[in-house]
Design an enzyme around this catalytic site. Structure first.
Site, PDB file in Angstrom:
ATOM      1  N   ASN A  83       0.988 -12.160   6.030  1.00 36.18           N
ATOM      2  CA  ASN A  83      -0.225 -11.619   5.417  1.00 36.18           C
ATOM      3  C   ASN A  83       0.013 -11.371   3.932  1.00 36.18           C
ATOM      4  OD1 ASN A  83       0.815  -8.825   5.029  1.00 36.18           O
ATOM      5  ND2 ASN A  83       1.005  -8.962   7.262  1.00 36.18           N
ATOM      6  N   LYS A 110      -2.009   6.009  18.326  1.00 35.70           N
ATOM      7  CA  LYS A 110      -0.581   5.826  18.019  1.00 35.70           C
ATOM      8  C   LYS A 110       0.152   7.164  17.947  1.00 35.70           C
ATOM      9  CE  LYS A 110      -1.463   1.499  15.554  1.00 35.70           C
ATOM     10  NZ  LYS A 110      -0.693   0.397  15.002  1.00 35.70           N
ATOM     11  N   VAL A 120       5.276   1.904  14.713  1.00 38.10           N
ATOM     12  CA  VAL A 120       4.994   3.322  14.449  1.00 38.10           C
ATOM     13  C   VAL A 120       4.650   4.059  15.753  1.00 38.10           C
ATOM     14  CG1 VAL A 120       2.516   3.158  13.849  1.00 38.10           C
ATOM     15  CG2 VAL A 120       3.952   4.850  12.729  1.00 38.10           C
ATOM     16  N   ASP A 158       4.615  -2.189  18.773  1.00 36.69           N
ATOM     17  CA  ASP A 158       3.976  -1.370  17.748  1.00 36.69           C
ATOM     18  C   ASP A 158       5.026  -0.382  17.245  1.00 36.69           C
ATOM     19  OD1 ASP A 158       2.526   0.636  16.322  1.00 36.69           O
ATOM     20  OD2 ASP A 158       0.712  -0.279  17.134  1.00 36.69           O
TER      21      ASP A 158
HETATM   22  O1  PMT Z   1       1.853  -4.093   0.220  1.00 33.55           O
HETATM   23  P1  PMT Z   1       0.642  -3.959  -0.691  1.00 33.55           P
HETATM   24  O2  PMT Z   1       0.223  -5.274  -1.259  1.00 33.55           O
HETATM   25  O3  PMT Z   1       0.874  -2.913  -1.743  1.00 33.55           O
HETATM   26  O4  PMT Z   1      -0.592  -3.466   0.190  1.00 33.55           O
HETATM   27  C1  PMT Z   1      -0.575  -2.202   0.764  1.00 33.55           C
HETATM   28  C2  PMT Z   1      -1.163  -2.244   2.185  1.00 33.55           C
HETATM   29  C3  PMT Z   1      -2.639  -2.595   2.111  1.00 33.55           C
HETATM   30  C4  PMT Z   1      -0.421  -3.265   3.051  1.00 33.55           C
HETATM   31  C5  PMT Z   1      -0.932  -0.792   2.755  1.00 33.55           C
HETATM   32  O5  PMT Z   1      -1.607   0.128   1.974  1.00 33.55           O
HETATM   33  C6  PMT Z   1      -1.428  -0.700   4.192  1.00 33.55           C
HETATM   34  O6  PMT Z   1      -2.574  -0.438   4.464  1.00 33.55           O
HETATM   35  N1  PMT Z   1      -0.513  -0.898   5.169  1.00 33.55           N
HETATM   36  C7  PMT Z   1      -0.803  -0.979   6.594  1.00 33.55           C
HETATM   37  C8  PMT Z   1      -1.383  -2.320   6.897  1.00 33.55           C
HETATM   38  C9  PMT Z   1      -1.650  -2.544   8.367  1.00 33.55           C
HETATM   39  O7  PMT Z   1      -1.099  -3.450   8.915  1.00 33.55           O
HETATM   40  O8  PMT Z   1      -2.405  -1.688   8.940  1.00 33.55           O
HETATM   41  P2  PMT Z   1      -2.796  -1.784  10.527  1.00 33.55           P
HETATM   42  O9  PMT Z   1      -4.099  -1.121  10.596  1.00 33.55           O
HETATM   43  O10 PMT Z   1      -2.690  -3.177  11.043  1.00 33.55           O
HETATM   44  O11 PMT Z   1      -1.660  -0.934  11.228  1.00 33.55           O
HETATM   45  C10 PMT Z   1      -1.783   0.460  11.463  1.00 33.55           C
HETATM   46  C11 PMT Z   1      -0.434   1.118  11.370  1.00 33.55           C
HETATM   47  O12 PMT Z   1       0.428   0.661  12.406  1.00 33.55           O
HETATM   48  C12 PMT Z   1       0.303   0.864  10.065  1.00 33.55           C
HETATM   49  O13 PMT Z   1       0.964   2.049   9.714  1.00 33.55           O
HETATM   50  C13 PMT Z   1       1.294  -0.235  10.428  1.00 33.55           C
HETATM   51  O14 PMT Z   1       2.484  -0.182   9.632  1.00 33.55           O
HETATM   52  C14 PMT Z   1       1.614   0.137  11.870  1.00 33.55           C
HETATM   53  N2  PMT Z   1       1.988  -1.005  12.720  1.00 33.55           N
HETATM   54  C15 PMT Z   1       1.101  -2.010  12.981  1.00 33.55           C
HETATM   55  C16 PMT Z   1       1.455  -3.021  13.855  1.00 33.55           C
HETATM   56  C17 PMT Z   1       2.743  -2.999  14.444  1.00 33.55           C
HETATM   57  N3  PMT Z   1       3.132  -3.958  15.267  1.00 33.55           N
HETATM   58  N4  PMT Z   1       3.598  -1.998  14.153  1.00 33.55           N
HETATM   59  C18 PMT Z   1       3.239  -0.999  13.316  1.00 33.55           C
HETATM   60  O15 PMT Z   1       4.042  -0.097  13.056  1.00 33.55           O
END
Ligand code: PMT
Length: 405
Positions: free
Chosen positions: A210, A341, A308, A306
């Protein structure tokens, strides 16, 4: 306000080739509001003239212990008392050895003995000299005495060698000088931060990923380091340098990030999941490059752990901050992730808006906890990260610690 506004800094310059960077360092420190007085050794004057340093600092340069004029104005004891911080950059092996031995045979070494101000040393020397037992023993002694050792950096050296020994870049030295004056409110804490994207292999040459650049996560790691925390940054593949002072663990896939996160999380006090982790990986990664034989192809994907959410399952879990990157219904989806989560806090960013989110220099966040809703307005990610770290401390960690007492 400039970060070094009103700070009084003595810059000691010793005789190394990196002395040519000193005028730029002075200029940049002044830009941040610092008042700079320069002290030069005899060796430094072989590389750069006092006149140049006087012009950029706006102050007379001190270079002699036995200067009657200087003693009339700002003598060595005055200078030693005046400084909020003494930075020696570049610091040669010779000046480091003299300071360690407690010598006082020139103005700079005398100043170091006569001051109660903190002293930061930015080593600059050939890599062999840096690794020499004598230099390493001197550095250990100085660290034990409370000196701050900034660097050295690694790379190609003026003599053609490659390795550790380069003076840190001016940018890094300016950033460390600013960080130095920040209140160390996270002292004694260990933060683990995940950052950047993950890459899920399709075959040896292709992957699913991504647009995460790592900027937001790296800025959070830096903000926590400058507030005094020990920080481990688990980073997917990005082109950024790790913030000085934090431990960097590089990973590629979500699986690797998961392994490191789960082994570190039980030892940390705060876990910040800023990485954009791929939710799925390819079920069967091809051993050889896939050939273009069909008009269409299908990949079977399986769900990744996942990370986190798994950290939140630990019995002795740290304080957990998740992120939510959303393109619609931001609050609804973010709150859903907060609950599902089992997070303490979630930082939601609207990545549909231009000029913020993925790969941009700026961001805006809304923090949701079970009871709070706090806005961090659009700003450079460095500022947003500093606000986020400070809010996490004020609103949550400080309260947690006071109830545990
Ligand atoms: O890196 P940059 O270009 O500076 O951009 C910053 C960002 C937009 C990436 C950052 O601010 C951000 O939003 N990061 C989280 C992106 C994301 O994947 O969000 P999500 O909604 O898919 O995931 C939710 C949470 O679960 C996040 O804390 C993610 O790290 C965590 N996760 C998700 C999937 C997974 N398999 N394991 C996880 O731990």
């Amino acid at each position: 306000m400039e970060i070094l506004q009103g700070k009084k800094i003595v810059l000691g310059i010793s005789g190394g080739i990196a002395a040519y960077k000193a005028p730029e360092l002075v200029r940049r420190l002044k830009e941040q509001g610092a008042d700079i007085r320069v002290v030069m050794t005899e060796g430094a004057k072989a590389f750069i003239t006092p006149l140049t340093l006087q012009a950029v600092s706006g102050n007379a340069v001190a270079d002699s212990l036995l200067d009657t004029q200087a003693e009339l104005a700002m003598g060595h004891i005055e200078l030693a008392k005046w400084a909020d911080l003494i930075i020696i950059a570049p610091a040669t092996a010779d000046i480091i050895a003299k300071i360690t031995a407690g010598m006082a045979n020139d103005l700079l070494t005398t100043l170091c003995l006569a001051t109660s101000a903190p002293i930061a040393i930015a080593p600059a020397m050939n890599q062999q000299m840096w690794h020499a037992l004598a230099t390493q023993a001197n550095i250990t002694t100085l660290k034990d005495r409370g000196y701050h050792i900034w660097g050295p950096g690694c790379g190609e050296q003026a003599c053609g060698d490659v390795g550790l020994g380069r003076m840190l870049d001016v940018d890094d030295l300016v950033s460390l000088s600013g960080d130095f004056f920040v209140e160390k409110y996270l002292q004694g804490q260990h933060w683990v931060v995940t950052a950047g994207p993950t890459r899920e292999a399709i075959d040896p040459v292709r992957y699913i990923s991504n647009h995460s650049s790592g900027k937001m996560g790296y800025a959070i790691a830096h903000a926590a380091v400058r507030a005094g925390a020990k920080v481990t940054l688990i980073s997917g593949p990005v082109t950024l340098n790790a913030p000085f002072g934090c431990e960097l663990i590089r990973v590629n896939s979500a699986d690797e990030m998961h392994q490191h996160a789960l082994s570190l999380a039980p030892t940390c006090s705060t876990f910040v999941a800023c990485a954009a982790v791929a939710d799925y990986r390819v079920a069967n990664v091809a051993a050889q490059k896939i050939k273009k034989t069909n008009d269409a192809m299908q990949l079977e994907l399986v769900k990744n752990h996942d990370i986190v959410a798994d950290v939140a399952q630990l019995t002795d879990k740290p304080f957990i901050v998740g992120f939510a990157a959303e393109t619609q219904n931001v609050e609804h989806y973010a709150r859903g992730k907060l609950v599902r989560k089992n997070l303490d806090l979630i930082a939601a960013n609207d990545v549909a808006k231009s000029g913020q989110g993925f790969n941009s220099d700026d961001n805006a966040l809304t923090l949701f906890s079970a009871v709070d809703h706090i806005e961090i307005p659009l700003a450079n990610k460095t500022i947003v990260a500093q606000q986020l770290v400070s809010l996490i401390n004020q609103h949550y960690l400080a309260k947690l610690n006071s109830t545990e007492l």
